[in-house]
Motif scaffolding. Sequence first.
Motif, mmCIF file in Angstrom:
data_model
loop_
_atom_site.group_PDB
_atom_site.id
_atom_site.type_symbol
_atom_site.label_atom_id
_atom_site.label_comp_id
_atom_site.label_asym_id
_atom_site.label_seq_id
_atom_site.Cartn_x
_atom_site.Cartn_y
_atom_site.Cartn_z
ATOM 1 N N ASN A 254 66.337 40.243 43.841
ATOM 2 C CA ASN A 254 67.185 39.294 43.127
ATOM 3 C C ASN A 254 67.804 38.309 44.110
ATOM 4 O O ASN A 254 68.978 38.412 44.463
ATOM 5 N N SER B 61 57.517 42.386 47.193
ATOM 6 C CA SER B 61 58.089 42.593 45.859
ATOM 7 C C SER B 61 59.345 41.744 45.719
ATOM 8 O O SER B 61 60.122 41.581 46.658
ATOM 9 N N ASP B 62 59.505 41.225 44.518
ATOM 10 C CA ASP B 62 60.607 40.298 44.266
ATOM 11 C C ASP B 62 61.935 41.027 44.224
ATOM 12 O O ASP B 62 62.067 42.079 43.603
ATOM 13 N N TRP C 285 65.221 39.367 37.139
ATOM 14 C CA TRP C 285 65.237 38.255 36.163
ATOM 15 C C TRP C 285 66.085 38.583 34.943
ATOM 16 O O TRP C 285 66.717 37.709 34.350
ATOM 17 N N ASP D 74 59.936 45.117 50.032
ATOM 18 C CA ASP D 74 60.875 44.293 49.281
ATOM 19 C C ASP D 74 61.229 43.064 50.101
ATOM 20 O O ASP D 74 61.307 43.128 51.332
ATOM 21 N N ASP E 280 63.605 34.151 39.548
ATOM 22 C CA ASP E 280 62.950 35.407 39.893
ATOM 23 C C ASP E 280 61.844 35.713 38.888
ATOM 24 O O ASP E 280 61.714 35.049 37.847
ATOM 25 N N VAL E 281 61.040 36.740 39.198
ATOM 26 C CA VAL E 281 59.858 37.044 38.392
ATOM 27 C C VAL E 281 60.270 37.400 36.965
ATOM 28 O O VAL E 281 61.110 38.269 36.737
ATOM 29 N N SER F 108 61.181 41.027 35.371
ATOM 30 C CA SER F 108 61.636 41.976 36.389
ATOM 31 C C SER F 108 63.141 42.203 36.258
ATOM 32 O O SER F 108 63.851 41.458 35.576
ATOM 33 N N LYS F 109 63.626 43.248 36.937
ATOM 34 C CA LYS F 109 65.055 43.517 36.909
ATOM 35 C C LYS F 109 65.848 42.397 37.581
ATOM 36 O O LYS F 109 67.022 42.195 37.262
#
Length: 695
Positions: free
Chosen positions: A242, A239-240, A282, A145, A275-276, A279-280
């Motif tokens: 927040n 991994s993206d 985003w 992460d 953010d991506v 994704s959570k």
Amino acid sequence: MRTLPVSFLLLLSVWSVCVWADSGRIRQKRAWIMDSFSIEEEHPGPFPYSIGKVVIESSYLVNYLLHGQGVDEDPKNILSIDQSGVIYVHGKVDYECSRNILLLKFEAITASNAVDARFGLEIKILDINDHAPKFQKSVYEVTVDESHDQDKSVLTVLASDEDDSSTNNGTFVFTIKSVTPKTDNVEFYIQQLKESGTIHFKGCLDYEKAQKYTILVEAKDKGEKIQLSSTSTLIINISDNNNNLPEFSGKTGPGKVKEREAGVEVLRLQVTDKDVRGSKAWKAKYTIHEDKNEVFKIETDPVTNEGILTVVKQMDYNEQTHQNLSISIHNEIPYFSCKITKKVPSAMWELDKILQNFDTDTSALYNTFPVTIYVEDVNDPPVFIPPVKHVVVMENIDVGTSLTTFTAKDMDLSHANTFTFVKGEDTDGWITIDEKTGQVSTIKILDRESPFVINGTYTATLYAVEEGVPPLTGTGTLVIHLNDQNDNVPILERNVASICIDKQPTMVNITAVDLDFPPFGSPFYYELLGDIKDKWRVEPAYGTTVSLVKENDVFSGHHLLQIKISDQQGFYSIQNLSVAVCKCSITPNCHLKMDSEVRKGSVCAWMLGLAILILTATCFSLQISCKAEKKKYCMGTSDISSQKNTENPRTDCMKQLALQTHDMELGINEPHCYTDEGQPTVSDELDAISIPEDA
């Protein structure tokens, strides 16, 4: 010349002592000259080649022999010795596959094949740097992460070297040869512990700068002549998290709602997030503030990430013309931030990190968006005040009795209109309402025993219809609670019975029912009428279900009894009870046998037809007489009493004809009572009702 190993010199000394003891005589001390033998692994040849010579001073020794590893033990046929004591090597030796020392036995043989000398011989195999360090995997891959802390382990690699680990040939070091891509926010390094190397980094990972790092790691030995090495590829996927806050970017939609509307979308709020997508980190979550009555709700569009604001409760323009709200936004996972404040050489970098916790107040991190929703005025329907009215009345009240008066009001001051009252649902047609005043009156006798009355209540709906455009309707409800009257008399549940003459006890149960509720119903008083002395009796005379007892003087046959049944208030009816008495051993059902016999024969058929004609004429004359006289009379009985019954009024004399016809078929002569208006007061169950005049 090299010095001999200490173990070899010790072995020679032991051998000299043994030879001296074996010879039994004093010998001259022999001189031993021997090189330190060694073989370098993977020697290229040519073969055979000499590695040294064993020299013994003797004039009579003729032969030398070698036994052991490298000769007649594995690795076989590698070593040999000639007559002069020279040792030869006939092939390559692998340090990693063989022992690093070969142990042999040396023997000196005389001409008579006697062993003159025997001692041990060691040949050391010298390791060369012929193996490069080897990684456990050629490719390592891991996902971390972007909130991963610096100086925290990311990945560990393992390597090994088959060369002698006690020498430089088998010792190696790890080195990071390259990192792709190169970014200014992170610096990777490796820490080695023996044969393992652990990857760490300094700084802050940032998904937006690099989603993946490819690191080439080298393991290189410390060989003196040559250094051998190999590499492994490390793939570190990021991994993206927040680490970007969502920001409001605009709104669409009317921003208004008509009063009394609900479930209507009024606004859409747009946001941006780096953010991506999907994704959570985003996905947006919206929160409404300043909505104490919870009139609104907001949901997230899963595709566009917009906030959809919806009205879930009706709003009234007369109470409020607009509603001010504020809406905040955050993501599905906590916000994370990492910024480099100083890059410190040979140490961890100084960072500014933020990690949100949903349990703590972090509202200062997020923006809020002000929203105003306007309420549009529309024409309101009339409102009943109160919307539900309850009235309590006695059943059987007179037709035209006023029950209550409804009032309604037009709540919309800006669209005031006149309205009229209209009856809505009235399942049994009991009421009417004045269209101007709202007064509700009865148009029918109210009967508590009606099938439309549930738990003593009858419900009707009323409407106030506005004359506006479009016309609007308000709804009111009238609940009528009915108090019971003693307007029903008890009647037999069944008016036929069978008794076996040849079995004891000679009795049968009879039961009466009354539609009224206590204290106007059961238990009842039973009384047998007519000539029944020493023939029939009722035990007990009081109750709901009692026993009809046959005395011994009653013989087989069909018997017609009259029973007076009174409720607790003295209202009574005289019921005909048809009792069949027979021998049950011959006929199980006495009444069916008797009934069958009555229907047999042409005489019975002729009498039945004649009775029908007589009854038709009688009914016709009675109908005329009922109109002229206002008194009660009973047909088929001389016991005429003043009676009344408001339950189930009828005007059809043909019903009475059908009842008399049924009696004739069963052989029953039963009285049927009429009011002075020509309406039969009997039920459909062949029951004659007699009610006291003063009731």
